[in-house]
Design an enzyme around this catalytic site. Structure first.
Site, PDB file in Angstrom:
ATOM      1  N   LYS A 130      32.107  16.549 -39.693  1.00  0.00           N
ATOM      2  CA  LYS A 130      32.871  16.218 -38.807  1.00  0.00           C
ATOM      3  C   LYS A 130      32.836  17.024 -37.295  1.00  0.00           C
ATOM      4  O   LYS A 130      32.191  17.979 -37.487  1.00  0.00           O
ATOM      5  CB  LYS A 130      34.255  16.465 -39.146  1.00  0.00           C
ATOM      6  CG  LYS A 130      35.523  16.460 -38.344  1.00  0.00           C
ATOM      7  CD  LYS A 130      35.651  15.128 -37.886  1.00  0.00           C
ATOM      8  CE  LYS A 130      36.721  14.793 -36.901  1.00  0.00           C
ATOM      9  NZ  LYS A 130      36.944  13.506 -36.212  1.00  0.00           N
ATOM     10  N   CYS A 160      31.799  10.536 -27.686  1.00  0.00           N
ATOM     11  CA  CYS A 160      33.028  10.496 -28.398  1.00  0.00           C
ATOM     12  C   CYS A 160      34.207   9.609 -27.407  1.00  0.00           C
ATOM     13  O   CYS A 160      34.258  10.238 -26.182  1.00  0.00           O
ATOM     14  CB  CYS A 160      33.756  11.902 -28.859  1.00  0.00           C
ATOM     15  SG  CYS A 160      35.565  11.495 -29.324  1.00  0.00           S
ATOM     16  N   GLY A 202      25.958   2.203 -37.313  1.00  0.00           N
ATOM     17  CA  GLY A 202      26.777   1.171 -36.520  1.00  0.00           C
ATOM     18  C   GLY A 202      27.095   0.013 -37.887  1.00  0.00           C
ATOM     19  O   GLY A 202      26.253  -1.019 -37.758  1.00  0.00           O
ATOM     20  N   THR A 239      31.827   4.042 -41.736  1.00  0.00           N
ATOM     21  CA  THR A 239      32.849   3.487 -42.010  1.00  0.00           C
ATOM     22  C   THR A 239      32.902   2.671 -43.354  1.00  0.00           C
ATOM     23  O   THR A 239      34.076   2.611 -44.047  1.00  0.00           O
ATOM     24  CB  THR A 239      33.372   2.569 -40.848  1.00  0.00           C
ATOM     25  OG1 THR A 239      33.326   3.253 -39.730  1.00  0.00           O
ATOM     26  CG2 THR A 239      34.635   1.764 -41.014  1.00  0.00           C
TER      27      THR A 239
END
Lengths: 251, 303
Positions: free
Chosen positions: B45, B129, B242, B265
């Site tokens: 993270k 970000c 991605g 994701t």
């Protein structure tokens, strides 16, 4: 330890205009599930994210979920049939902390179902259940079977006590003798419950809701602002919650 | 079975599949679900010099085959990471890639120094970000700013440095060239695409922060195209990411030019996604009788 499993749908039935009840056969999920925990369900190919659904009941190898049909994901769930299998991750989250004694359960709307498993697991329990209107009342018989005293309130007075859960909650807390309050429902209701419990010096646990991603505590999207001591923190609803001590939540 | 070993920016990876920053916390949660030593690496993270609470919720919105997020770099700060999280991460038997964000060039350098001392395997410099007011993508959208951050981190770091690029630019190849010239050992791309969703009944954006970063399968073709553009522009290795959710996606990304790939994701849908991607790569290599995964990088045959 959460598991990823295929659970067999046993039964899906409609409880009210927007609420469905699903029964699943899944020893892997049902046996370790604790009151207040949830499962994370893949809802077909078209919905990217899993949907977090609270455990309504877990008995033996059977898991019961009660959910509101709100969008495409819960619509998919409501359309499942007996014999189909669902890809489920769970059980997840930090559930209710139950000790000895009598608990008062306070539920609002779709926040009512997760309290049923708490009612069955507590040494003894009473319940105050709030709904918008008579047609939205769900699980009343189940709560009457699992609890001592049950008060149902409707916002429009069409059934049970007229108004919100606040008045019956105050009355029952005034009679004393509760080890704690367990609450689940809309944020505004939870805040009111927290304030009333503070007035009566009764420990209160609240089950919070937030839009979730991973469901396991890794992605940090389902944040709940809390204070611990003097410090503010963002806790994870899926991992540190969904159940928090009411006095820790920054309302 | 095909050989999955890759040396990336001088660091040996036992598989070319890592997990992407921001989707995997500091490893503990998924560590309860599968054996993390099966990963090539973990991008942790995003870290900042001081602790950050992040943005108010809701921080996620679902989109067609993807999500928007606006977490806003919630993290305990680099010092607590080194003290409380890194010792655990080092026991996992996989490469640890520290992802850093700063509000100033000096902050990036200070973190790079601390993390080098603490013994991470690689530093990923986040200049992309979309969810923070200061720093973040502001450094990643200009060649000069990207180069100055890269130079400062390179001076401070004693481990290889990978710069994470934003897709929210006119020409990503130009930014990649600027960070390569400034000394970057590798680049990673793409970070999320800036997006927005509006609830038509309340007329309010779904995200409390109004906008957020789009990721998931929806962005995959954009990521493939950008990796391919960057591959033609620079010589340093590329970590492609991605929208990768299958082994086939990973192979496609590698053919476009990625040396290693990150899965992010997809984990939210399938917690085992990174393992399934790895298995899918092996299947492809075996079926095509390719001995080493490094043989497919950049091997797209253009029309």
């Amino acid at each position: 330890m959460p598991v990823l499993t295929l659970a067999a749908v046993r039964d899906v039935r409609q409880l009210s205009a927007s609420v469905w009840k699903m029964t699943l056969y899944s020893p892997e999920l049902a046996r370790p599930a604790k009151p207040g925990q949830f499962v994370h369900i893949k809802c077909g190919e078209g919905n990217f994210l899993r949907r977090p659904i609270s455990v309504c009941n877990a008995q033996g190898d059977t898991l019961t979920l009660v959910f509101e049909r709100k969008g495409a994901g819960t619509r998919y769930l409501s359309e499942r049939r007996a014999g189909e299998k669902l890809d489920i991750l769970g059980p997840l989250g930090n559930g209710f902390e139950l000790r000895k004694g009598r608990y008062l359960l306070v539920g609002g709307g779709i926040g009512v179902p997760p309290l049923l498993y708490a009612a069955k697991s507590a040494e003894s329990a009473d319940a105050v259940l709030g709904f918008r209107t008579k047609d939205a009342v769900i699980l009343e018989d189940e709560f009457r079977a699992a609890c001592g005293e049950v008060t149902v309130a409707t916002d429009d007075g069409s059934y049970g006590t007229y108004g919100t859960i606040a008045a019956p909650l105050r009355e029952m807390l005034a009679s004393g003798g509760y080890a704690g309050v367990l609450a689940c429902g809309p944020r505004a209701m939870l805040r009111a419950v927290a304030e009333i419990c503070a007035e009566h010096s009764v420990p209160c646990q609240v089950s919070m809701e937030e839009r979730m991603g991973c469901g396991v505590g890794a992605c940090l999207v389902c944040a709940c602002k809390t204070r611990e001591g003097g410090a503010r923190a963002m806790r994870r609803v899926c991992k540190d919650g969904p159940v928090f001590w009411a006095e820790e939540v920054c309302w | 079975m095909a050989d999955l070993n890759v040396t990336f920016a001088g660091v040996p990876f036992k598989t070319p599949v890592v997990v992407a920053s921001g989707t995997f916390g500091f490893g503990r949660e998924y560590g309860e679900i599968f054996d993390l030593s099966r990963l090539g690496g973990i991008c942790v993270k995003g870290l900042t010099l001081r602790p950050r609470l992040g943005n108010p919720p809701p921080r996620i919105a679902e989109t067609p085959m993807g999500i928007l997020n606006s977490v806003g770099l919630q993290n305990p700060g680099v010092d607590r990471f080194i003290e409380e999280e890194l010792p655990y991460l080092k026991t996992l038997g996989t490469n640890i890639i520290a992802n850093i964000s700063g509000e100033t060039v000096e902050e990036y350098a200070e973190m790079a120094e601390k993390l080098s001392d603490a013994g991470v395997d690689l530093i990923e410099v986040n200049i992309s970000c979309p969810n923070v007011k200061a720093g973040g993508a502001a450094f990643g959208t200009s060649c000069d700013a990207a180069a100055s951050v890269t130079r400062a981190v390179k001076r401070a770091a004693r481990v290889p440095v990978m710069v994470k690029l934003t897709p929210n630019v006119t020409d990503i190849a130009e930014i990649a060239r600027a960070v390569e010239d400034a000394g970057a050992d590798a680049v990673s791309l793409i970070n999320t695409l800036l997006g927005m969703r509006i609830d038509i009944n309340t007329r309010r954006p779904v995200l409390k922060n109004n906008t957020g970063g789009l990721s998931g399968p929806a962005v995959f073709p954009v990521a493939v195209r950008m990796v391919w553009q960057v591959r033609r522009a620079v010589k340093i290795p590329i970590c492609g990411m991605g929208g990768i959710s299958t082994g086939e996606d990973a192979v496609e990304m590698m053919l476009a030019g990625a040396d290693i790939v990150a899965v992010g994701t997809a984990l939210f849908r399938d917690p085992f996604a990174a393992i399934r991607v790895t298995e899918g790569i092996v299947r492809y290599l075996d079926e095509h009788q390719i001995e080493n995964v490094t043989e497919i990088t950049g091997k797209v045959l253009l029309n």
